[in-house]
Motif scaffolding. Sequence first.
Motif, PDB file in Angstrom:
ATOM      1  N   SER A 100       0.811  -1.208   0.000  1.00  0.00           N
ATOM      2  CA  SER A 100       0.000   0.000   0.000  1.00  0.00           C
ATOM      3  C   SER A 100       0.848   1.265   0.000  1.00  0.00           C
ATOM      4  CB  SER A 100      -0.917   0.019   1.231  1.00  0.00           C
ATOM      5  OG  SER A 100      -1.813  -1.066   1.217  1.00  0.00           O
ATOM      6  N   LEU A 101       2.048   1.211   0.594  1.00  0.00           N
ATOM      7  CA  LEU A 101       2.851   2.412   0.785  1.00  0.00           C
ATOM      8  C   LEU A 101       4.103   2.484  -0.087  1.00  0.00           C
ATOM      9  CD1 LEU A 101       2.646   2.662   4.684  1.00  0.00           C
ATOM     10  CD2 LEU A 101       1.334   3.952   2.999  1.00  0.00           C
ATOM     11  N   LEU A 102       4.429   1.422  -0.794  1.00  0.00           N
ATOM     12  CA  LEU A 102       5.659   1.416  -1.585  1.00  0.00           C
ATOM     13  C   LEU A 102       5.701   2.553  -2.602  1.00  0.00           C
ATOM     14  CD1 LEU A 102       6.492  -2.316  -2.370  1.00  0.00           C
ATOM     15  CD2 LEU A 102       8.020  -0.634  -1.382  1.00  0.00           C
ATOM     16  N   ILE A 103       4.616   2.765  -3.306  1.00  0.00           N
ATOM     17  CA  ILE A 103       4.612   3.781  -4.359  1.00  0.00           C
ATOM     18  C   ILE A 103       4.848   5.165  -3.759  1.00  0.00           C
ATOM     19  CG2 ILE A 103       3.212   4.886  -6.137  1.00  0.00           C
ATOM     20  CD1 ILE A 103       1.817   2.208  -6.540  1.00  0.00           C
ATOM     21  N   ALA A 104       4.120   5.478  -2.683  1.00  0.00           N
ATOM     22  CA  ALA A 104       4.288   6.789  -2.052  1.00  0.00           C
ATOM     23  C   ALA A 104       5.695   6.959  -1.498  1.00  0.00           C
ATOM     24  CB  ALA A 104       3.261   6.956  -0.939  1.00  0.00           C
ATOM     25  N   PHE A 105       6.212   5.928  -0.840  1.00  0.00           N
ATOM     26  CA  PHE A 105       7.535   6.049  -0.249  1.00  0.00           C
ATOM     27  C   PHE A 105       8.629   6.081  -1.304  1.00  0.00           C
ATOM     28  CE2 PHE A 105       6.430   4.257   4.228  1.00  0.00           C
ATOM     29  CZ  PHE A 105       5.676   5.399   4.464  1.00  0.00           C
ATOM     30  N   GLY A 106       8.396   5.463  -2.440  1.00  0.00           N
ATOM     31  CA  GLY A 106       9.359   5.572  -3.533  1.00  0.00           C
ATOM     32  C   GLY A 106       9.462   7.005  -4.019  1.00  0.00           C
ATOM     33  N   SER A 107       8.330   7.678  -4.159  1.00  0.00           N
ATOM     34  CA  SER A 107       8.329   9.074  -4.587  1.00  0.00           C
ATOM     35  C   SER A 107       8.949   9.978  -3.528  1.00  0.00           C
ATOM     36  CB  SER A 107       6.891   9.527  -4.882  1.00  0.00           C
ATOM     37  OG  SER A 107       6.336   8.778  -5.938  1.00  0.00           O
ATOM     38  N   LEU A 108       8.611   9.739  -2.255  1.00  0.00           N
ATOM     39  CA  LEU A 108       9.191  10.545  -1.187  1.00  0.00           C
ATOM     40  C   LEU A 108      10.697  10.352  -1.103  1.00  0.00           C
ATOM     41  CD1 LEU A 108       6.514  10.041   1.611  1.00  0.00           C
ATOM     42  CD2 LEU A 108       7.101  12.196   0.487  1.00  0.00           C
ATOM     43  N   GLY A 109      11.159   9.141  -1.307  1.00  0.00           N
ATOM     44  CA  GLY A 109      12.591   8.899  -1.300  1.00  0.00           C
ATOM     45  C   GLY A 109      13.302   9.628  -2.421  1.00  0.00           C
ATOM     46  N   ASP A 110      12.694   9.673  -3.597  1.00  0.00           N
ATOM     47  CA  ASP A 110      13.266  10.418  -4.706  1.00  0.00           C
ATOM     48  C   ASP A 110      13.457  11.889  -4.339  1.00  0.00           C
ATOM     49  OD1 ASP A 110      13.499   8.314  -6.452  1.00  0.00           O
ATOM     50  OD2 ASP A 110      11.608   8.683  -7.481  1.00  0.00           O
ATOM     51  N   ARG A 111      12.495  12.433  -3.605  1.00  0.00           N
ATOM     52  CA  ARG A 111      12.467  13.882  -3.397  1.00  0.00           C
ATOM     53  C   ARG A 111      13.164  14.318  -2.113  1.00  0.00           C
ATOM     54  NH1 ARG A 111       6.051  13.757  -4.963  1.00  0.00           N
ATOM     55  NH2 ARG A 111       6.358  12.830  -7.009  1.00  0.00           N
ATOM     56  N   HIS A 112      13.163  13.468  -1.093  1.00  0.00           N
ATOM     57  CA  HIS A 112      13.680  13.872   0.216  1.00  0.00           C
ATOM     58  C   HIS A 112      14.923  13.108   0.645  1.00  0.00           C
ATOM     59  CE1 HIS A 112      10.218  16.419   0.800  1.00  0.00           C
ATOM     60  NE2 HIS A 112       9.411  15.418   0.544  1.00  0.00           N
ATOM     61  N   GLY A 113      15.386  12.162  -0.146  1.00  0.00           N
ATOM     62  CA  GLY A 113      16.617  11.465   0.195  1.00  0.00           C
ATOM     63  C   GLY A 113      16.421   9.976   0.408  1.00  0.00           C
ATOM     64  N   ARG A 114      17.042   9.191  -0.454  1.00  0.00           N
ATOM     65  CA  ARG A 114      16.861   7.737  -0.373  1.00  0.00           C
ATOM     66  C   ARG A 114      17.581   7.136   0.820  1.00  0.00           C
ATOM     67  NH1 ARG A 114      18.051   7.470  -6.821  1.00  0.00           N
ATOM     68  NH2 ARG A 114      16.007   8.197  -7.507  1.00  0.00           N
ATOM     69  N   LEU A 115      18.764   7.657   1.141  1.00  0.00           N
ATOM     70  CA  LEU A 115      19.491   7.131   2.293  1.00  0.00           C
ATOM     71  C   LEU A 115      18.723   7.408   3.580  1.00  0.00           C
ATOM     72  CD1 LEU A 115      21.920   5.778   3.547  1.00  0.00           C
ATOM     73  CD2 LEU A 115      23.119   7.989   3.488  1.00  0.00           C
ATOM     74  N   ARG A 116      18.130   8.593   3.681  1.00  0.00           N
ATOM     75  CA  ARG A 116      17.329   8.915   4.863  1.00  0.00           C
ATOM     76  C   ARG A 116      16.194   7.914   5.032  1.00  0.00           C
ATOM     77  NH1 ARG A 116      14.633  14.772   5.172  1.00  0.00           N
ATOM     78  NH2 ARG A 116      16.844  15.333   5.249  1.00  0.00           N
ATOM     79  N   PHE A 117      15.566   7.569   3.928  1.00  0.00           N
ATOM     80  CA  PHE A 117      14.465   6.609   4.009  1.00  0.00           C
ATOM     81  C   PHE A 117      14.965   5.214   4.366  1.00  0.00           C
ATOM     82  CE2 PHE A 117      11.569   9.701   2.886  1.00  0.00           C
ATOM     83  CZ  PHE A 117      10.288   9.174   2.734  1.00  0.00           C
ATOM     84  N   LEU A 118      16.118   4.839   3.851  1.00  0.00           N
ATOM     85  CA  LEU A 118      16.681   3.537   4.203  1.00  0.00           C
ATOM     86  C   LEU A 118      16.931   3.442   5.700  1.00  0.00           C
ATOM     87  CD1 LEU A 118      19.259   2.848   1.344  1.00  0.00           C
ATOM     88  CD2 LEU A 118      17.310   1.414   1.947  1.00  0.00           C
ATOM     89  N   LEU A 119      17.544   4.467   6.269  1.00  0.00           N
ATOM     90  CA  LEU A 119      17.868   4.436   7.697  1.00  0.00           C
ATOM     91  C   LEU A 119      16.605   4.481   8.553  1.00  0.00           C
ATOM     92  CD1 LEU A 119      20.932   6.860   7.672  1.00  0.00           C
ATOM     93  CD2 LEU A 119      20.970   4.376   7.984  1.00  0.00           C
ATOM     94  N   THR A 120      15.666   5.347   8.184  1.00  0.00           N
ATOM     95  CA  THR A 120      14.416   5.420   8.943  1.00  0.00           C
ATOM     96  C   THR A 120      13.660   4.100   8.873  1.00  0.00           C
ATOM     97  OG1 THR A 120      14.244   7.784   8.459  1.00  0.00           O
ATOM     98  CG2 THR A 120      12.236   6.659   9.196  1.00  0.00           C
ATOM     99  N   GLY A 121      13.586   3.535   7.673  1.00  0.00           N
ATOM    100  CA  GLY A 121      12.892   2.268   7.512  1.00  0.00           C
ATOM    101  C   GLY A 121      13.519   1.152   8.312  1.00  0.00           C
ATOM    102  N   ALA A 122      14.848   1.140   8.393  1.00  0.00           N
ATOM    103  CA  ALA A 122      15.532   0.093   9.151  1.00  0.00           C
ATOM    104  C   ALA A 122      15.185   0.167  10.634  1.00  0.00           C
ATOM    105  CB  ALA A 122      17.048   0.214   8.948  1.00  0.00           C
ATOM    106  N   VAL A 123      15.131   1.392  11.187  1.00  0.00           N
ATOM    107  CA  VAL A 123      14.805   1.559  12.606  1.00  0.00           C
ATOM    108  C   VAL A 123      13.359   1.129  12.887  1.00  0.00           C
ATOM    109  CG1 VAL A 123      14.534   3.245  14.451  1.00  0.00           C
ATOM    110  CG2 VAL A 123      16.520   3.370  12.941  1.00  0.00           C
ATOM    111  N   VAL A 124      12.429   1.568  12.032  1.00  0.00           N
ATOM    112  CA  VAL A 124      11.018   1.195  12.217  1.00  0.00           C
ATOM    113  C   VAL A 124      10.841  -0.316  12.080  1.00  0.00           C
ATOM    114  CG1 VAL A 124       8.697   1.448  11.262  1.00  0.00           C
ATOM    115  CG2 VAL A 124      10.187   3.444  11.467  1.00  0.00           C
ATOM    116  N   PHE A 125      11.528  -0.906  11.111  1.00  0.00           N
ATOM    117  CA  PHE A 125      11.447  -2.341  10.880  1.00  0.00           C
ATOM    118  C   PHE A 125      11.921  -3.117  12.110  1.00  0.00           C
ATOM    119  CE2 PHE A 125      13.047  -6.372   9.165  1.00  0.00           C
ATOM    120  CZ  PHE A 125      11.982  -6.775   8.388  1.00  0.00           C
ATOM    121  N   SER A 126      13.022  -2.664  12.715  1.00  0.00           N
ATOM    122  CA  SER A 126      13.540  -3.370  13.895  1.00  0.00           C
ATOM    123  C   SER A 126      12.609  -3.208  15.084  1.00  0.00           C
ATOM    124  CB  SER A 126      14.940  -2.858  14.235  1.00  0.00           C
ATOM    125  OG  SER A 126      14.908  -1.479  14.581  1.00  0.00           O
ATOM    126  N   ALA A 127      11.987  -2.026  15.229  1.00  0.00           N
ATOM    127  CA  ALA A 127      11.037  -1.829  16.327  1.00  0.00           C
ATOM    128  C   ALA A 127       9.847  -2.772  16.180  1.00  0.00           C
ATOM    129  CB  ALA A 127      10.569  -0.372  16.361  1.00  0.00           C
TER     130      ALA A 127
END
Length: 489
Positions: A67-94
């Motif tokens: 449901s969220l992949l498309i939106a997060f792909g666009s946000l990553g393009d615009r706001h930083g892919r590395l930032r999204f990788l790191l944020t996603g990793a923390v949320v995933f571990s929680a």
Amino acid sequence: MTTLDLAAERAGRRAWLGLLIVLGPVALVAMDGSVLYLAMPGITSALTPTTGQALWILDIYGFVVSSLLIAFGSLGDRHGRLRFLLTGAVVFSAGSVGAAFSPSPELLIASRALMGLGGATLLPSGLAIIGGLFPDPRQRSRAIGVFAATFAAGFAAGPVIGGLLLSRYAWGSVFLINIPVVVLFVALAPFLLREVRTAGPARVDALSVALSAVGILLTVYAVKTAAAEGLTATQAVCGVTGTALLLWFARRQLTLEHPLLDLRLFRDRVFTVAILTGVLSLVAWAATGYLTGTYLQSVLGHGVLAAALLALPGAAVLTAACVGASGVVDRIGKRSALIASHFFMGVGLLLLLLTTTGQGVPVFIASSVVTGVGYGLSFSLVADTAVAAVPAERAGSAASIAETSNELGNALGISLLGSLAALCFRLTGPGVAGTLDETLDTPGLSATTLAEAEHAFLTGLHVAIGVASALCLALGVLAVRWVPKEQPS
């Protein structure tokens, strides 16, 4: 060798090192799509979920991701892919920690949803970063092949690793293995990966995000509950509303200047067939993994470790096919490889119709090996086609479509084909409980009732797998007709 050549060589080394760093989270996200297949009997005994809750435990993760992949792909393009990788990793571990220690089905479902939220940030940004690391088409194809092979290996290894852990530890251990990998990635990624942004509008259409997420969830809720409990007016309303929202979403994408889902990409017939292949291959894979995991344990009586080890031959073939997909394409072309993937999957699935309540291990292994070739080809081709078909600035969005096709297929496989199998069990079983595992856990059942439950489950498995096989073969036939033959270079 010139200075430019040396610089190019150094850049290549950094690129492959960057690829290696990204593969850890990719493997985890993929593995968590399948790790519960063998754990479900243990979870059922420990938490006693209802039939509907058991299906949600399995597929809420995939639905949140898709449901969220498309939106997060666009946000990553615009706001930083590395930032999204790191944020996603923390949320995933929680979410992983929450799932490991969940005392109830409701909390486990919520934790799996949180893991899906993290996974939705990891996949498109990871694939987009890889696409940017390798501007050369041949290098990019090989790198995406490695990415796809890692994703496939994670999916294939999930039941095996889960089985090894479950043979010694409680079911929560299948989630705790995520933590060390995430910690290592978060510690190293800021030093080894560079932030990547692309020019584009800062806003993402919130209405499109809501339409896609709510539409998918309502539609699947209607299908799942109708199969498990029978059709009611509430479920019919949910199904119609969900379908209407998804149609609204599709129409809206055609009017937006910067859509979440660029439907224009689907004008390319090869791209369209590849994305359909991504959906269907995971529909078949997820349904087969879930149903055969239950079959091996609850019908044939194998322990969780033995069931996991029986999946190793198919997992090895799947991974090898994914790694070698680029070589196959070089030899026979993308069109032939796409077509071949469907027929390998379709024929391999048909073999499972030979299983019985008394024996089926040789048939299961043969099926997993044959389908593994098709799965491996499809996983690699879908990702490669998506990223190569678009400009670099839209790599994240294209990656999202590719990964959405896989994650949506994974969720649909369990919810649709899993629900079909559950419907068959409800209609033909002894009527003691909604699933085979719940029935087997009911005390005081006669041998006749147990045998009836096993036969009902096998009937549901055969019906669901037969439908999956027919869909694969039908799409293969359509690919022969729709995809134009490649011109010799």
